[in-house]
Design a protein around this motif. Structure first.
Motif, PDB file in Angstrom:
ATOM      1  N   ARG A 120       8.036  56.998 -16.782  1.00 35.27           N
ATOM      2  CA  ARG A 120       9.259  57.831 -16.799  1.00 35.27           C
ATOM      3  C   ARG A 120      10.537  57.085 -16.434  1.00 35.27           C
ATOM      4  O   ARG A 120      11.514  57.691 -15.962  1.00 35.27           O
ATOM      5  N   ARG A 147      14.794  63.496 -14.404  1.00 32.68           N
ATOM      6  CA  ARG A 147      15.018  62.345 -13.514  1.00 32.68           C
ATOM      7  C   ARG A 147      16.312  61.629 -13.879  1.00 32.68           C
ATOM      8  O   ARG A 147      17.135  61.311 -13.016  1.00 32.68           O
ATOM      9  N   GLU A 188      10.037  65.547 -17.865  1.00 28.14           N
ATOM     10  CA  GLU A 188       9.975  64.967 -16.517  1.00 28.14           C
ATOM     11  C   GLU A 188      10.972  63.810 -16.386  1.00 28.14           C
ATOM     12  O   GLU A 188      11.669  63.684 -15.381  1.00 28.14           O
TER      13      GLU A 188
END
Lengths: 81, 147, 147, 81
Positions: free
Chosen positions: D57, C57, C53
């Motif tokens: 993230r 990105r 993920e």
């Protein structure tokens, strides 16, 4: 002696033909031929004084002394790619 | 290593298959295509003319010089001549080598040298009545006179 | 513009079809492949692992930065993960733009930034009994603490 | 508050698991978690003092204050390409 002349792109447009045979005196250089062509008038009067040339398919200085049967090509600035 | 001139459409993808080896970590494919404009003027097509025998000889010299920079002989280059439509490939270069720096350097070298010294000329065609025009090119490097 | 991670083999040639436009004069395709050696040691295969993920990105951020350098959004990049054999493509980048300088610059930028900051790791596999080994990598740039 | 920890590649090998949930006090930073993991012993005693981390993230400094439900990932030096 006999020299084969080749003209490409813009210079072919000036010459009106892609190639011609020329009878010239022994000892003539590429510069000699340029002078003769420019003096002969017609479109080739507009050939530059110092065009790029190739003798037998290799870039050569205008001072190159030609030999019987040589192929002398007149090459406008190149634009491949 | 292979360097040639063709009148046929270039299959760029196939060129990538002509390079590559188990020792290689990088492959690079450059494709030059006909643009729909130049100098702000719309272009509808081009015509490339070559002094074919000499062009293949000079392309071969460039390929050999690039292979020395690349460190491998895994390099192919083809230049198309004749009438080309917008979007069609005029030139393609594929190289591969163990490391990417050499691949980028050699590929770039080939396209820059093609523009500098391969005896090929480009005539641009325009829409309507406008006359075609030979593109202003580069003056190739001429060797010094031998003493 | 598209940036993604895949477990499937990469069809590099197809990537070139995803870029290109009538305004473009240059297309460039870079393919990174698994080498049969590293640091003088024979390699029989590799395994890439990703923080998928986040990797997608960061790849997307790199693609956007590269598109700004390229001057077009005609850029695709894919990174493969999982088990790869020698010769298989681990990464492919295709770009196109009106001029070649931007294409070379943007393509090179993408591969350098992938190696610098995409959260992907590579384990090398060797012949015989030798244990697999994680490759020494690059320390990614970490943003400063916000005051 | 609860934090989700993710370990990748070499750090997963040290942790022995790809992820775990950790209960920690409000106000804890990423650096706090690193200290706790290194003190707890086992493979994670070999986690570097200042590993690269991502919070939700995104690369983040170790001084980042964590919130309930955050995803904290431990990232060895990267080797894609």
């Amino acid at each position: 002696m006999r020299i084969r002349l080749l003209f490409f792109a813009l210079y072919r447009d000036l010459a009106g033909v892609p190639e011609m045979e020329l009878e010239t005196r022994p000892g003539a250089t590429a510069a000699t031929i340029v002078e003769e062509l420019r003096r002969a008038g017609g479109g080739l009067a507009r050939l530059p004084e110092t065009p790029a040339v190739a003798v037998n398919r290799e870039y050569a200085p205008l001072s190159t002394v030609l030999r019987d049967g040589d192929e002398l090509a007149f090459l406008p600035p190149v634009a491949g790619g | 290593m292979r360097a040639w001139v063709t009148r046929d459409p270039i299959d760029a993808g196939a060129l990538l298959g002509a390079v590559g080896a188990p020792a290689d970590g990088a492959a690079l494919l450059f494709v030059g295509t006909v643009r729909d404009h130049n100098d702000g003027r719309p272009v509808v097509g081009v015509r490339y003319e070559a002094y074919v025998e000499m062009a293949e000889r000079v392309l071969g010299q460039i390929a050999a010089e690039a292979a020395a920079r690349l460190g491998t002989d895994r390099l192919v280059v083809v230049h198309r001549i004749g009438e080309l439509a917008v979007g069609e490939a005029s030139v393609a270069i594929a190289v591969s080598s163990p490391h990417r720096a050499e691949a980028f350097d050699a590929c770039r070298f080939v396209i820059e040298e093609i523009k500098r010294r391969v005896p090929i000329w480009k005539e641009e065609h325009y829409a309507g009545d406008e006359a075609p025009r030979w593109l202003a090119g580069a003056i190739p490097p001429i060797p010094e006179a031998r003493p």
